[in-house]
Design a protein around this motif. Sequence first.
Motif, PDB file in Angstrom:
ATOM      1  N   LEU A 237      43.139  11.836 -21.757  1.00 38.32           N
ATOM      2  CA  LEU A 237      44.278  12.563 -22.299  1.00 38.32           C
ATOM      3  C   LEU A 237      44.114  14.066 -22.128  1.00 38.32           C
ATOM      4  N   PHE A 238      45.242  14.754 -21.984  1.00 37.82           N
ATOM      5  CA  PHE A 238      45.231  16.218 -22.036  1.00 37.82           C
ATOM      6  C   PHE A 238      46.642  16.727 -22.282  1.00 37.82           C
ATOM      7  N   GLY A 239      46.710  17.850 -23.021  1.00 40.01           N
ATOM      8  CA  GLY A 239      47.993  18.492 -23.282  1.00 40.01           C
ATOM      9  C   GLY A 239      48.746  17.840 -24.432  1.00 40.01           C
TER      10      GLY A 239
ATOM     11  N   ILE B  81      52.020  13.427 -24.489  1.00 39.06           N
ATOM     12  CA  ILE B  81      50.661  13.674 -24.014  1.00 39.06           C
ATOM     13  C   ILE B  81      50.567  13.179 -22.579  1.00 39.06           C
ATOM     14  N   MET B  82      49.879  13.948 -21.722  1.00 35.66           N
ATOM     15  CA  MET B  82      49.701  13.518 -20.340  1.00 35.66           C
ATOM     16  C   MET B  82      48.405  12.723 -20.233  1.00 35.66           C
ATOM     17  N   ASN B  83      48.418  11.740 -19.337  1.00 34.99           N
ATOM     18  CA  ASN B  83      47.265  10.851 -19.215  1.00 34.99           C
ATOM     19  C   ASN B  83      47.017  10.508 -17.755  1.00 34.99           C
ATOM     20  N   ARG B  84      45.734  10.519 -17.395  1.00 31.72           N
ATOM     21  CA  ARG B  84      45.336   9.988 -16.092  1.00 31.72           C
ATOM     22  C   ARG B  84      44.292   8.910 -16.329  1.00 31.72           C
ATOM     23  N   GLU B  85      44.604   7.716 -15.913  1.00 33.73           N
ATOM     24  CA  GLU B  85      43.697   6.606 -16.146  1.00 33.73           C
ATOM     25  C   GLU B  85      42.412   6.807 -15.361  1.00 33.73           C
ATOM     26  N   SER B  86      41.295   6.583 -16.047  1.00 25.26           N
ATOM     27  CA  SER B  86      39.987   6.800 -15.440  1.00 25.26           C
ATOM     28  C   SER B  86      39.785   5.913 -14.213  1.00 25.26           C
TER      29      SER B  86
ATOM     30  N   LEU C 162      53.096  10.014 -18.499  1.00 21.04           N
ATOM     31  CA  LEU C 162      53.397  10.704 -19.741  1.00 21.04           C
ATOM     32  C   LEU C 162      53.425   9.673 -20.863  1.00 21.04           C
ATOM     33  N   LEU C 163      52.706   9.963 -21.931  1.00 15.28           N
ATOM     34  CA  LEU C 163      52.715   9.098 -23.100  1.00 15.28           C
ATOM     35  C   LEU C 163      53.679   9.672 -24.123  1.00 15.28           C
ATOM     36  N   TYR C 164      54.636   8.876 -24.549  1.00 15.82           N
ATOM     37  CA  TYR C 164      55.577   9.288 -25.589  1.00 15.82           C
ATOM     38  C   TYR C 164      55.151   8.636 -26.899  1.00 15.82           C
ATOM     39  N   ILE C 165      54.912   9.452 -27.909  1.00 13.73           N
ATOM     40  CA  ILE C 165      54.331   8.987 -29.161  1.00 13.73           C
ATOM     41  C   ILE C 165      55.288   9.287 -30.296  1.00 13.73           C
ATOM     42  N   GLU C 166      55.557   8.300 -31.112  1.00 17.37           N
ATOM     43  CA  GLU C 166      56.500   8.461 -32.208  1.00 17.37           C
ATOM     44  C   GLU C 166      55.856   8.067 -33.533  1.00 17.37           C
ATOM     45  N   GLU C 167      56.427   8.588 -34.606  1.00 17.35           N
ATOM     46  CA  GLU C 167      55.953   8.259 -35.945  1.00 17.35           C
ATOM     47  C   GLU C 167      56.723   7.049 -36.457  1.00 17.35           C
ATOM     48  N   ARG C 168      56.000   6.057 -36.937  1.00 19.38           N
ATOM     49  CA  ARG C 168      56.608   4.835 -37.425  1.00 19.38           C
ATOM     50  C   ARG C 168      56.283   4.638 -38.893  1.00 19.38           C
TER      51      ARG C 168
ATOM     52  N   LYS D  17      55.325   6.526 -19.296  1.00 21.72           N
ATOM     53  CA  LYS D  17      56.186   6.793 -18.147  1.00 21.72           C
ATOM     54  C   LYS D  17      55.339   7.228 -16.958  1.00 21.72           C
ATOM     55  N   ALA D  18      55.262   6.366 -15.945  1.00 17.46           N
ATOM     56  CA  ALA D  18      54.477   6.680 -14.752  1.00 17.46           C
ATOM     57  C   ALA D  18      55.160   7.773 -13.943  1.00 17.46           C
ATOM     58  N   LEU D  19      54.355   8.638 -13.340  1.00 17.73           N
ATOM     59  CA  LEU D  19      54.869   9.735 -12.530  1.00 17.73           C
ATOM     60  C   LEU D  19      54.577   9.466 -11.055  1.00 17.73           C
ATOM     61  N   THR D  20      55.550   9.794 -10.201  1.00 15.92           N
ATOM     62  CA  THR D  20      55.380   9.629  -8.765  1.00 15.92           C
ATOM     63  C   THR D  20      55.057  10.964  -8.115  1.00 15.92           C
ATOM     64  N   THR D  21      54.196  10.930  -7.113  1.00 18.71           N
ATOM     65  CA  THR D  21      53.772  12.156  -6.411  1.00 18.71           C
ATOM     66  C   THR D  21      54.132  12.096  -4.931  1.00 18.71           C
TER      67      THR D  21
END
Length: 361
Positions: free
Chosen positions: A173-175, A187-192, A199-205, A271-275
């Motif tokens: 994780l970063f950012g 939060i941005m994520n790059r799988e090891s 992009l990880l979208y995080i909500e309060e439940r 949400k996966a990002l394309t490059t």
Amino acid sequence: MKRSYVLYTTSFAVLVGMILCYVFVFSDKEIQRQISATFDKIDIQTSHQATPLPPVEASPDDEDIDTTDALEQIQNIDEVYYSDTIGAYLVLTDNREFFEVSGNANRVIASLQLENEGQTLKLSEFIGMRMITETKIFAVTDKGVLVTIEREGGRWVEQERKAIAGIRPNDRLFGLGFDQTTERLIIMNRESGTTDVELLYIEERITEVETEERDEAGQRDEPEGESSADDEATGEETIDVDAVAPEDEALQTEAEPDPEPLSEWAIESRKALTTTGMSASIQQKFEKFRGVGLVERQGRIYVLDSEELVLYTINPNEGTMNGQMVTPRVYGSTGMFLQDNEIFAIVRPDVFDLDAFVSVD
């Protein structure tokens, strides 16, 4: 006569100009909203700076320490966030310290030590910080621990820490960002071990918890029915010893408000990002991608790779990611922040100093 004519003509022109200015400029709803927002920020900054805050703790050797010298205690910076809402810098350090620094960067307004002792969730390296309102700040660690810092009674205090549910062991994780519309954290994520970025979208439940009162009420339902049947059989009247007078019941209701609902923060979506649109040279550098910081500006997200000297731009709506080279001055940067719509990289994290921030635009 000629002088009066000039005076009347000038006055008429000024009046017409003011009318046209109002009709074509200030009558626009978007401009009115921006003007209103500007005045709101001025009011918030004024009230924030007028609220008395506890002074910076003096050193043992000098009880009358100058607040300007107190900047020297800000060392090993992890994250910086500039809030134009309150007109101040917010800083987190490796030593788990939080500082509020004046907008002209010449004095420490407030400080807070974040402790690990007695905490179930320990603090590791901070990877992002975001001000949600003028009184609430979120920070996140590389292990997915969410820290909430709130302003209460003129002081910044830490609230309960929460682990973000849904974080996987191979997530890197970063950012930290915030979606104002949906009130979700980003939060941005790059799988090891992969080149996959998302992009990880995080909500309060809100989590529903059965209270003791409900359990007790459920347990009482059945015995009450049985006793009623027995009463009918014996013909005797039963007096409820637990009955409460209406006025006493009202007092109990006021004295015991309903408990606040418990909540948790969890990953709502990934949400996966394309490059695919990257140039060959940037794509080659992307294979070693390790991001620091996350900045939002005009619907775009910016992430810096300070080792490969690339500033990446993300379009979250389209799910695309592209990059461009930046100058070597940002090599080894530990993070980024936005100030006056300009992106700055932290290139000297040892001590808080405006000279330690370099523009990457």
